[in-house]
Motif scaffolding. Sequence first.
Motif, PDB file in Angstrom:
ATOM      1  N   ASP A 141      -6.034 -23.231  27.574  1.00 52.78           N
ATOM      2  CA  ASP A 141      -5.993 -23.374  26.771  1.00 52.78           C
ATOM      3  C   ASP A 141      -7.897 -21.710  26.957  1.00 52.78           C
ATOM      4  O   ASP A 141      -7.959 -20.908  26.264  1.00 52.78           O
ATOM      5  N   ASP A 172      -4.112 -15.318  28.411  1.00 58.07           N
ATOM      6  CA  ASP A 172      -3.146 -14.777  28.289  1.00 58.07           C
ATOM      7  C   ASP A 172      -3.269 -15.700  26.055  1.00 58.07           C
ATOM      8  O   ASP A 172      -3.005 -15.125  25.800  1.00 58.07           O
ATOM      9  N   TYR A 173      -4.153 -16.756  26.824  1.00 57.03           N
ATOM     10  CA  TYR A 173      -3.862 -17.677  25.389  1.00 57.03           C
ATOM     11  C   TYR A 173      -5.675 -17.035  24.699  1.00 57.03           C
ATOM     12  O   TYR A 173      -5.677 -17.271  23.835  1.00 57.03           O
ATOM     13  N   GLU A 174      -6.853 -16.847  25.207  1.00 56.68           N
ATOM     14  CA  GLU A 174      -7.971 -16.302  24.564  1.00 56.68           C
ATOM     15  C   GLU A 174      -7.496 -14.612  24.034  1.00 56.68           C
ATOM     16  O   GLU A 174      -8.035 -14.805  22.901  1.00 56.68           O
ATOM     17  N   ALA A 175      -6.340 -13.535  24.659  1.00 55.24           N
ATOM     18  CA  ALA A 175      -5.920 -12.730  23.737  1.00 55.24           C
ATOM     19  C   ALA A 175      -5.567 -13.091  22.935  1.00 55.24           C
ATOM     20  O   ALA A 175      -5.801 -12.602  22.048  1.00 55.24           O
ATOM     21  N   GLU A 176      -4.259 -13.819  23.001  1.00 54.39           N
ATOM     22  CA  GLU A 176      -3.478 -14.082  21.558  1.00 54.39           C
ATOM     23  C   GLU A 176      -4.227 -15.460  20.328  1.00 54.39           C
ATOM     24  O   GLU A 176      -4.991 -14.544  19.076  1.00 54.39           O
ATOM     25  N   ASN A 177      -5.238 -15.761  21.163  1.00 58.40           N
ATOM     26  CA  ASN A 177      -6.016 -16.042  19.646  1.00 58.40           C
ATOM     27  C   ASN A 177      -7.565 -14.797  19.681  1.00 58.40           C
ATOM     28  O   ASN A 177      -7.974 -14.581  18.256  1.00 58.40           O
ATOM     29  N   GLN A 178      -7.526 -13.967  19.977  1.00 65.10           N
ATOM     30  CA  GLN A 178      -8.822 -13.055  19.739  1.00 65.10           C
ATOM     31  C   GLN A 178      -7.206 -12.067  18.563  1.00 65.10           C
ATOM     32  O   GLN A 178      -8.423 -11.649  17.909  1.00 65.10           O
ATOM     33  N   ARG A 179      -6.202 -11.518  19.129  1.00 60.78           N
ATOM     34  CA  ARG A 179      -5.480 -10.803  18.116  1.00 60.78           C
ATOM     35  C   ARG A 179      -5.596 -11.894  16.600  1.00 60.78           C
ATOM     36  O   ARG A 179      -5.476 -11.266  15.700  1.00 60.78           O
ATOM     37  N   LEU A 180      -5.467 -12.998  16.962  1.00 61.81           N
ATOM     38  CA  LEU A 180      -5.307 -14.055  15.502  1.00 61.81           C
ATOM     39  C   LEU A 180      -6.635 -13.576  14.699  1.00 61.81           C
ATOM     40  O   LEU A 180      -6.433 -13.589  13.752  1.00 61.81           O
ATOM     41  N   LYS A 231      -6.971 -10.648  13.045  1.00 63.23           N
ATOM     42  CA  LYS A 231      -5.933 -10.502  11.145  1.00 63.23           C
ATOM     43  C   LYS A 231      -6.646 -10.985   9.899  1.00 63.23           C
ATOM     44  O   LYS A 231      -7.637 -12.394  10.154  1.00 63.23           O
TER      45      LYS A 231
END
Length: 147
Positions: A8, A12-20, A23
């Motif tokens: 968590d 990579d996980y933090e970057a994906e959360n930020q991208r979501l 959106k």
Amino acid sequence: MQQTTEQDSSPDYEAENQRLRDKKVKDITADKRRLVEVPYTASLAHTMNTLVANKVVAVPVAAPPGHWIGAGGSMILESDKQTGAVRKHYIGMLTMLDILAHIAGDDQVNGGDDGSDLDKKMSVPVSSIIGHCLEGLSLWTLNPNTR
């Protein structure tokens, strides 16, 4: 538990959360397809076919306005774009779980698991089982531009 905490907090996980988070709802809606729904008079067999054909696990149930109390007392309506007249009232969601619970229910009481019993259970209208699983009484709407 330790692995989850490490995962968590990974970059990579933090970057994906930020991208979501950046959106909008309309950006993450799968294939931006049309709303799949069933009328309140649809049989469970028809509804199951609709679920499978559209590769979804739940559908909203539409009824004529003014005849039903909506899920949670909601008034989620669809109006004609040109006249503004209300055409549909969404009264809840029907899931595969609702259908499976209906099929499995009362088998020991009735003592039968022959094909005619299943046919009878699948011929009932969705309006007769909506809300048996509480999740079906929760309807949420979001503006497509909500982040």
